[in-house]
Design a protein around this motif. Structure first.
Motif, mmCIF file in Angstrom:
data_model
loop_
_atom_site.group_PDB
_atom_site.id
_atom_site.type_symbol
_atom_site.label_atom_id
_atom_site.label_comp_id
_atom_site.label_asym_id
_atom_site.label_seq_id
_atom_site.Cartn_x
_atom_site.Cartn_y
_atom_site.Cartn_z
ATOM 1 N N GLY A 169 0.810 -1.211 0.000
ATOM 2 C CA GLY A 169 0.000 0.000 0.000
ATOM 3 C C GLY A 169 0.843 1.260 0.000
ATOM 4 N N MET A 170 1.916 1.264 0.759
ATOM 5 C CA MET A 170 2.765 2.454 0.833
ATOM 6 C C MET A 170 3.495 2.710 -0.486
ATOM 7 S SD MET A 170 4.367 1.999 4.680
ATOM 8 C CE MET A 170 5.402 3.454 4.466
ATOM 9 N N LYS A 171 3.976 1.634 -1.107
ATOM 10 C CA LYS A 171 4.745 1.777 -2.350
ATOM 11 C C LYS A 171 3.861 1.733 -3.597
ATOM 12 C CE LYS A 171 9.001 -0.257 -0.494
ATOM 13 N NZ LYS A 171 9.825 0.959 -0.726
ATOM 14 N N GLU A 172 2.553 1.476 -3.403
ATOM 15 C CA GLU A 172 1.618 1.328 -4.518
ATOM 16 C C GLU A 172 2.134 0.283 -5.504
ATOM 17 O OE1 GLU A 172 0.738 5.060 -6.302
ATOM 18 O OE2 GLU A 172 0.027 5.985 -4.449
ATOM 19 N N ASN A 173 2.521 -0.842 -4.953
ATOM 20 C CA ASN A 173 3.113 -1.918 -5.745
ATOM 21 C C ASN A 173 2.065 -2.996 -5.987
ATOM 22 O OD1 ASN A 173 4.599 -4.482 -6.277
ATOM 23 N ND2 ASN A 173 6.379 -3.135 -6.115
ATOM 24 N N ARG A 174 1.687 -3.185 -7.251
ATOM 25 C CA ARG A 174 0.649 -4.160 -7.583
ATOM 26 C C ARG A 174 1.078 -5.584 -7.253
ATOM 27 N NH1 ARG A 174 -1.385 -3.874 -13.509
ATOM 28 N NH2 ARG A 174 0.620 -2.914 -13.929
ATOM 29 N N CYS A 175 2.352 -5.887 -7.453
ATOM 30 C CA CYS A 175 2.840 -7.233 -7.181
ATOM 31 C C CYS A 175 2.669 -7.585 -5.698
ATOM 32 C CB CYS A 175 4.315 -7.356 -7.591
ATOM 33 S SG CYS A 175 4.985 -9.014 -7.405
ATOM 34 N N MET A 176 3.042 -6.665 -4.828
ATOM 35 C CA MET A 176 2.874 -6.886 -3.391
ATOM 36 C C MET A 176 1.401 -6.974 -3.006
ATOM 37 S SD MET A 176 5.773 -4.506 -1.565
ATOM 38 C CE MET A 176 7.525 -4.862 -1.747
ATOM 39 N N LEU A 177 0.577 -6.116 -3.607
ATOM 40 C CA LEU A 177 -0.839 -6.104 -3.259
ATOM 41 C C LEU A 177 -1.533 -7.393 -3.679
ATOM 42 C CD1 LEU A 177 -1.854 -2.417 -4.114
ATOM 43 C CD2 LEU A 177 -1.623 -3.453 -1.846
ATOM 44 N N ILE A 178 -1.236 -7.872 -4.880
ATOM 45 C CA ILE A 178 -1.889 -9.111 -5.328
ATOM 46 C C ILE A 178 -1.369 -10.311 -4.550
ATOM 47 C CG2 ILE A 178 -0.281 -9.670 -7.197
ATOM 48 C CD1 ILE A 178 -4.143 -10.041 -7.178
ATOM 49 N N SER A 179 -0.077 -10.284 -4.185
ATOM 50 C CA SER A 179 0.479 -11.361 -3.352
ATOM 51 C C SER A 179 -0.179 -11.357 -1.976
ATOM 52 C CB SER A 179 1.991 -11.196 -3.195
ATOM 53 O OG SER A 179 2.645 -11.256 -4.445
ATOM 54 N N PHE A 180 -0.355 -10.151 -1.429
ATOM 55 C CA PHE A 180 -1.042 -10.021 -0.142
ATOM 56 C C PHE A 180 -2.462 -10.552 -0.240
ATOM 57 C CE2 PHE A 180 -4.167 -7.359 2.049
ATOM 58 C CZ PHE A 180 -3.881 -7.657 3.367
ATOM 59 N N PHE A 181 -3.169 -10.183 -1.301
ATOM 60 C CA PHE A 181 -4.557 -10.603 -1.478
ATOM 61 C C PHE A 181 -4.666 -12.126 -1.531
ATOM 62 C CE2 PHE A 181 -8.303 -11.722 -3.868
ATOM 63 C CZ PHE A 181 -9.274 -10.863 -3.384
ATOM 64 N N VAL A 182 -3.833 -12.760 -2.332
ATOM 65 C CA VAL A 182 -3.891 -14.223 -2.497
ATOM 66 C C VAL A 182 -3.535 -14.930 -1.190
ATOM 67 C CG1 VAL A 182 -2.877 -16.192 -3.682
ATOM 68 C CG2 VAL A 182 -3.446 -14.125 -4.968
ATOM 69 N N LEU A 183 -2.453 -14.496 -0.556
ATOM 70 C CA LEU A 183 -2.015 -15.146 0.678
ATOM 71 C C LEU A 183 -3.034 -14.980 1.794
ATOM 72 C CD1 LEU A 183 1.780 -14.179 0.713
ATOM 73 C CD2 LEU A 183 0.799 -16.439 0.285
ATOM 74 N N LEU A 184 -3.608 -13.778 1.906
ATOM 75 C CA LEU A 184 -4.586 -13.543 2.960
ATOM 76 C C LEU A 184 -5.880 -14.312 2.690
ATOM 77 C CD1 LEU A 184 -4.929 -12.015 5.590
ATOM 78 C CD2 LEU A 184 -5.956 -10.135 4.315
ATOM 79 N N PHE A 185 -6.254 -14.434 1.427
ATOM 80 C CA PHE A 185 -7.445 -15.216 1.085
ATOM 81 C C PHE A 185 -7.245 -16.683 1.474
ATOM 82 C CE2 PHE A 185 -9.988 -17.741 -1.923
ATOM 83 C CZ PHE A 185 -11.252 -17.231 -1.642
ATOM 84 N N ILE A 186 -6.068 -17.233 1.176
ATOM 85 C CA ILE A 186 -5.770 -18.618 1.559
ATOM 86 C C ILE A 186 -5.780 -18.763 3.077
ATOM 87 C CG2 ILE A 186 -3.996 -20.421 1.524
ATOM 88 C CD1 ILE A 186 -3.148 -19.370 -1.218
#
Length: 232
Positions: free
Chosen positions: A74-91
């Motif tokens: 969120g701080m770096k506005e990095n899509r790769c980190m955000l999508i990785s966060f989304f997938v990992l948190l969903f699991i």
């Protein structure tokens, strides 16, 4: 989406992810506290794989790592980190739901397991030499002293060889001690059930925060995708 909305959305993402990270860190600390102050693990061996302290330490550690990724994304506005966060948190949320089902199944069998484990621990205590099985002896003595109980169902379980920890007097006259009459199974089972309830409440609270994190992450990720940003 104008710049002010994007800025507000980014702040919400970072704030929620940081809150999730704090919750994970608090859960780890709570698990460590329970681990240090719980002296009953050697008596209830059936529940050790899903012991509340173990469960919340593992869950809190994973949540802390995943949410830290979300804060950075969120701080770096990095899509790769955000999508990785989304997938990992969903699991992780799916795993938490599975854990809740396991807790529910075990809670209906908790009485049977407690009776079997405590009876076995008491027999080991009775048949041990004075210098043997210190862990089980110390834990059983701690249970009887803290919960003011004796034996599994009653003092009769000791068959005349009653330990000093059953004494209801302080200080205790070993020669003619008065013992607690109530057994420890019901009291320890109720204590364990309360710990399961608090653990379940914590999991539900964290689940709701995680769901909010997922919901607020999607708009920011979509905005970055439309603008072609987020991979620098």
């Amino acid at each position: 989406m104008n710049s002010s909305c994007v800025k507000c959305l980014k702040q919400m993402v970072v704030s929620l992810h940081f809150l999730c990270w704090l919750c994970g860190a608090f859960v780890v600390a709570l698990g460590e506290f329970q681990m240090m102050h719980s002296r009953f693990a050697s008596l209830i061996t059936t529940f050790w794989p899903i012991y509340p302290a173990n469960t919340i330490i593992v869950t809190g550690t994973i949540v802390t790592c995943v949410c830290y990724l979300g804060v950075l994304g969120g701080m770096k506005e990095n899509r790769c980190m955000l999508i990785s966060f989304f997938v990992l948190l969903f699991i992780l949320m799916l795993v938490e739901l599975a854990m809740a089902c396991v807790f529910f199944v075990y809670s209906r069998e908790i009485g049977t397991y407690f009776e079997e484990d405590l009876t076995l621990s008491l027999e080991i205590y009775r048949q041990s030499s004075p210098g043997g099985n210190h862990t089980i002896k110390d834990d059983f003595d701690t249970v009887q002293h803290l919960f003011k109980c004796c034996g599994v169902h009653s003092v009769a379980d000791w068959k005349g060889n009653v330990p000093v920890s059953c004494c209801s007097l302080d200080p205790c006259n070993v020669a003619g001690q008065l013992n607690w009459e109530e057994g420890c199974m019901v009291k320890l089972r109720d204590w364990f059930a309360r710990n399961y309830l608090s653990t379940a409440s914590g999991v539900v609270t964290m689940f709701l925060i995680q769901f909010a994190c997922l919901s607020i992450t999607i708009p920011l990720f979509c905005h970055l995708s439309r603008r072609g940003l987020g991979y620098q």
